[in-house]
Every structure is written in structure tokens, then in C-alpha cells.
Design a protein around this motif. Structure first.
Motif: not given
Length: 649
Positions: A215-224
Motif C-alpha cells: 500500500v502507499n507509504t503514507q498510509v502504512l501503519g494506519t490499518g489501510a
């Protein structure tokens, strides 16, 4: 400067799109929402400006085109939203020619190389030219880079039905060829499906390259959606394990991944965050090659260990050679050395087929899947010379004999117990040195008459077992005796896990065939995907066969459709006893009730036919050889289903 437009026919017959309806079409690479409203056809950009929703999957309600994702409205002809907002949708010129609808779009700019392009070109430059996997939304840029290499004739990619099969195919390719193939999946479940096959490669020391979307780097760690920490998840299985970043040294990263896979005979994994994979490559960066980047492999052993091994050989009268899977690329040198010693050559199960059973020095497989010939000569020897074997419990190499061990991996030497002479070196290089040092010093007994005698005893025993019959089904012994007569001498045979494989180890007599198996992992379902890997590697030069039980075939039976799609000339022999027979046997051995091991099966031969392959079913012993001959003669994928008795193994 005026832009050049190009017309594309997007609809052959306008009647298929009635008034008040919309449809997704493509003009070149441009996605179009084609609308039919107010008596005319219009073309809008298919992406909603909100989150890129596919407008061509929406509907016209109350005179407005509604996005199917979040309900935003646009005029079906102008693309303008209600209320005077400025986030409308781009429109394209439309014309009608007879019943056809054409749309004009600006001619595309020349492709600008991406990070994915430079990394995949580097991969191909290093000789990694085969891949298996599934294309999806989070690996599209990498897939597109692979497509460009395939169009240049430098890469071949096989779309499979399950990523687990892709990893097994890549593992088998590495075992057979000694170089990595690619397994490829999307973020999340697509990549985690590859985990088992990656472990299979790792524990059997086969080089493998796994590439995954992310997934896109900016949403890593957000539970995307479909977010899994793939670097963390693969930390235990991948010796080289990295995520691509915008500022990575991209061609160097790929070079190091492949170099690690080759030198360590291990798994390398690279994951591509989606937005990074699409980014333009760094200015001035070019794809790398392996030139002057990898060392020659002809490592020589320590001199003090060579001296000790020479003394042991000089004192031996009845040595025996044991070869494992790690010796597979050195059998010419090993066999020549065995002839000089006039000694028996025994294989581990993973090394089955490295020397023909018909060879005057060949003694078959040692251990649980083996023959009494191999164990006899191990026990009757006064020295064991072990090449590329790991001393697993399954094989049962005795530590009670003097041992010379040769291996490229220093951690494999003396792994479980002391070894008298442990030679760390490349096998062929080590043998050259030993042969030079032992000239005129050998005093071994010719064991060939004894080898022939022990084979005669075993063949008499096999013939006796061959007479066993059952009203339930055929014996595994009969199946493999028939295969001895029909399978081409130069075939690659991928085998599965279970009683069928134990019986294969005992009763199939290899000539010049290569055998692939899930050795240390022992993963059921391996054989059919492995045969796909073998076919991609050597299918133009060698016949490819595979063997499984019904339990193993059921794991990846969907890949029969992959065989048909690519016309993979693979012959699959399926022993169907409607049971996971090995587990039933283990439950009985543990003095437990047999529980949950029975299977409800389809008619697998008819399933193969439904997929478009040749399907044959055999229930009588006299049908075996004619059916196998028909299988062999068929030009294309084929399956032979044999009804067997689980007790006759």
C-alpha cells in the motif's frame, strides 16, 4: 503547441448502450465513461475526482451521472457537477461512424522509465528471466515493468490461480536450475499466500526472489485496506528483505537482492510501496549488470582437512559415497571418483536420481523412503564420504562410521555431531584436489559384484510385493513399476508429500531423471506447482512429470487451468485412495483412532477434461501401462487418475 489527437473505436455497435445508460470503455490507455443521454453519446474521464471511482460503473439518476463509490453527481454530457463546483470531470470528443462510436484522446507521451523499470531491468540483466504470480492493484507498476521486459523477449511470466503455487513453482525452478525465479503478489493476502513456498525454498537452500506490492507509504501503519507489514512478516524467511524507498539506490538494491539469493542459496524479498513503484527513476540511474559483481564459486577446502581426508581414504578398503541434494551439480566428478574407488554410491531421498539405480555403483536411497540396498552398504562400509547432504533424521546417516564430509556451506559441516574430516569447499574443486592427493594411495575393494547381488535380492522382494492385490484399488508398487517402464529417461519428476512419495522413493528406479520435492518443509501440494516451475525452466528440452496423492492434488488443483492456458506439457500421475493415507498411518502408529483423514473426491480425470486437459482414469492393473503410454504420447497437459488402496504402499 497544439496537441495531436488520435481516434479510437470504443464501441462497435452503439445499440449495446441504450439511452440512459453508461459503460466503461478504453481509448488507448485512457479509461472512458461512455454515456448515452439526451439522445447523444458523450465521453468522460472514467475517474471520479473524489477517490478515482469508476464512473462507467455508475448510473444516471434524475438527469445526473452518479459515482458508484460515494454518490457524487456529474452531468452525463458535460461532466460538470451541480451547484457550480469546479471539480468536474474531463470530457473527450466523440463521433459516430455508422454504428460505431469513436473517442478522440491526446496522443500519449513516450514512456518515462520508472523506479520499477530500472529495478526489473536490473533483475533481468542478472539472469532472472522467469516469474510466476498474480497481478493486482498494488503491484501494477512492477507488473508493467515486467511486461516491457517480456515484450523484448527477455522475460517470461506465468499468471497463476494462487500465489502459493507461484512460490512453489519459483522454489522448484531454483532447485532445478540453481538460480532464482520470481514469485510475485500484491499487498496483504497476495504476498502472505507466498509464505509457504518461500519457506520451502529457504530450507532446501534454493535461491528465490519474491517481489510484492504494498500500500502507499503514507498510509502504512494506519490499518489501510490490505495493509500488512510485509518486511516484518517475511523477516524470518527472507535472508535479504527490504522495502523500496523513493531515495533508495534502486538498481543496487535489486543487484544485492539477487546476489544474496545466489551466494546464500536463500530467499530475497523486495516490496514496492505503490506510489514509489510508479515514480520516475532517479536522473542518471541505469540498470546494473552482474559484471565483476559476484565471486567465482570454486572454493578450495582447508589444507589440513584435505590431508586428514587423504589419510582416511588411504586406510579404507570399503568406503561408501553418500550424495545429497547439494551435490546435484557435481555428479560427473563424484561418479568418476566413485569409479576410482569402486565403491557404492548412495543418495539421500532429496538426492534421489542423482545416480541411476541401474548404474553399476548405484545403490538407491538411504533412510525412511529408501531401499535395503543403501542401508546395507552404509552399514558394511569402513568409511563414509558425504557430499552435499545434511544428515537429517529422515536419512539416518550413521555417526558411528568414520566420515569425510564435503559441503559448500560451512554451517552444514559437523552440524549434528563430530565429523572426522570436514571439508569446506565447492564439491568439484575439492574432488580435484583429493584425486590429485590420493593418486597411488588407494587400496579399495571392488564392490560391484556385491552391489549386483544386493539388487537381485531387492528386486526379488519387489516382485513378491507386486503380487499384492485388492478389490479397493491398485498398489503403489504396481503404479511405480509401470512408471519405471514408461516415464522417459530424461524426465524431470516433481513429487508431492505422503505415502505416494514414500512409495516413489522405494519403488521408482531412476535412470537419468531429475527429482524435485519439498524436502525439509515437506509441504503437501508441492508437486503440480513445482512441475510448472520445471516446465518453465526446461520444458522445451525435457519431459516434465509430476506425482501426487489426492490430498496433495486438492491443494492446487486450480492450477490445472494454468497448465491448459499456457499449454504446459506436464504429465500428472494422481494416486487416488480417497484418504490422507500417511496421516491415517501415523494415527495408527500412535495407537489412536483414525479420525478426519477420509476425503470426498471429484472424478479428477473428468475435472482435467473440464479444464481442457487430457484426463484418464484407471481402476485395473492391466490398464496402467497403456494409460501411461497414452499420457506420455499426448502433446499437452494431461492427468492420469489411478484408484489405489491406501494399505498397499
Amino acid at each position: 503547441m497544439a496537441t495531436t489527437k488520435k481516434w479510437y473505436k470504443v464501441l462497435e455497435n452503439k445499440k449495446v448502450l441504450p439511452e440512459g445508460r453508461v459503460q466503461t470503455v478504453t481509448a488507448g490507455h485512457q479509461g472512458i465513461c461512455l454515456t448515452h443521454y439526451d439522445g447523444k453519446f458523450s465521453a468522460l474521464d472514467n475517474k471520479c475526482p473524489h477517490q478515482g471511482g469508476p464512473l462507467g460503473e455508475g448510473s444516471i439518476e434524475n438527469g445526473m451521472l452518479r459515482c458508484p463509490w460515494h454518490g457524487w453527481d456529474f452531468h452525463p454530457c458535460t461532466g460538470l457537477p451541480p451547484g457550480g463546483y469546479d471539480d468536474g470531470v474531463k470530457t473527450f470528443e466523440v463521433k459516430e461512424e455508422g454504428d460505431a462510436i469513436l473517442v478522440a484522446v491526446e496522443e500519449e507521451d513516450a514512456h518515462k522509465e520508472t523506479i520499477s523499470d530500472v529495478m526489473i531491468e536490473t533483475m533481468v540483466n542478472w539472469g532472472v528471466d522467469t516469474g510466476f504470480g498474480m497481478v493486482g492493484h498494488s503491484n501494477l507498476a512492477v507488473a508493467d515493468a515486467m511486461r516491457r521486459q517480456e515484450e523484448k523477449g527477455r522475460f517470461q511470466f506465468y499468471g497463476i490461480r494462487h500465489e502459493g503455487a507461484a512460490a512453489f513453482a519459483a522454489s522448484a525452478y531454483g532447485k532445478l536450475m540453481g538460480k532464482p525465479a520470481v514469485c510475485f503478489g500484491i499487498a496483504g493476502p497476495g504476498s502472505t499466500n507466498m509464505f509457504t513456498g518461500m519457506w520451502d525454498a529457504k530450507v532446501d537452500r534454493a535461491p528465490l526472489l519474491a517481489l510484492s506490492g504494498q500500500v502507499n507509504t503514507q498510509v502504512l501503519g494506519t490499518g489501510a485496506f490490505q495493509e500488512v507489514d510485509l518486511v516484518g512478516a517475511f523477516q524470518t524467511v527472507a535472508h535479504f528483505n527490504h522495502s523500496v524507498q523513493q531515495n533508495s539506490k534502486h538498481s543496487e538494491l535489486m543487484s544485492l537482492a539477487i546476489k544474496s539469493a545466489l551466494l546464500n542459496r536463500d530467499v530475497s524479498h523486495i516490496t514496492f510501496p505503490d506510489e514509489v513503484a510508479f515514480m520516475p527513476k532517479t536522473e542518471g540511474e541505469e540498470a546494473q549488470t552482474p559484471e565483476n559483481r559476484i565471486t567465482p564459486m570454486n572454493i578450495s577446502p582447508p589444507r589440513q582437512m584435505v590431508a586428514k581426508a587423504v589419510d582416511m581414504l588411504a586406510a579404507s578398503e570399503k568406503p561408501a559415497i553418500i550424495v545429497g541434494h547439494g551435490a546435484r551439480f557435481h555428479m560427473e566428478a563424484i561418479t568418476a571418483f566413485a569409479k576410482a574407488l569402486q565403491c557404492p554410491v548412495i543418495t539421500t531421498f532429496k538426492g534421489k536420481g542423482l545416480i541411476a539405480d541401474s548404474h553399476e555403483l548405484g545403490c538407491g536411497v538411504l533412510g525412511r523412503s529408501g531401499t535395503p540396498i543403501a542401508s546395507w552398504f552404509m552399514n558394511e562400509s569402513d568409511l563414509l564420504i558425504v557430499f552435499g547432504a545434511s544428515f537429517s533424521n529422515h536419512t539416518g546417516i550413521t555417526p558411528k562410521k568414520p566420515i569425510i564430509q564435503v559441503d559448500y556451506d560451512p554451517t552444514a559441516l559437523s552440524k549434528f555431531h563430530k565429523v572426522d574430516a570436514a571439508l569446506w569447499g565447492e564439491i568439484s574443486e575439492t574432488l580435484t584436489i583429493i584425486e590429485e592427493e590420493t593418486k597411488g594411495k588407494l587400496n579399495t575393494i571392488d564392490r560391484r559384484p556385491e552391489i549386483a547381488e544386493r539388487w537381485a535380492i531387492w528386486k526379488e522382494e519387489k516382485q513378491s510385493r507386486l503380487e499384492d492385490e485388492s478389490a479397493i484399488g491398485l498398489s503403489s508398487i504396481a503404479v511405480f513399476e509401470a512408471m519405471n517402464q514408461v516415464v522417459p529417461d530424461n524426465a524431470v519428476i516433481a513429487v508431492d508429500v505422503g505415502n505416494n512419495t514414500y512409495s516413489f522413493g522405494r519403488y521408482f528406479e531412476p535412470k537419468n531423471q531429475s527429482v524435485l520435492m519439498s524436502g525439509y518443509l515437506g509441504s503437501i501440494g508441492f508437486s503440480l506447482p513445482a512441475a510448472m516451475g520445471a516446465w518453465a525452466a526446461q520444458g522445451k528440452e525435457r519431459p516434465i512429470w509430476s506425482v501426487s496423492g489426492d490430498g496433495g492434488f486438492g491443494q492446487y488443483l486450480g492450477e490445472m487451468m494454468t497448465l491448459v492456458k499456457y499449454n504446459m506439457n506436464i504429465k500428472h500421475v494422481l494416486l487416488n485412495n480417497s484418504e490422507i493415507g500417511k496421516i491415517s498411518k501415523e494415527q495408527k502408529a500412535a495407537e489412536l483412532d483414525v479420525w478426519k483423514t477420509s476425503l470426498h473426491n471429484a472424478n479428477f480425470s473428468k475435472f482435467a477434461e473440464n479444464c481442457g486437459a487430457l484426463g484418464i482414469r484407471v481402476t485395473k492393473r492391466e490398464e496402467l501401462i497403456p494409460a501411461l503410454e497414452k499420457l506420455r504420447a499426448h502433446n499437452g497437459p494431461a492427468l492420469l487418475e489411478i484408484i489405489t488402496d491406501a494399505t498397499l504402499i
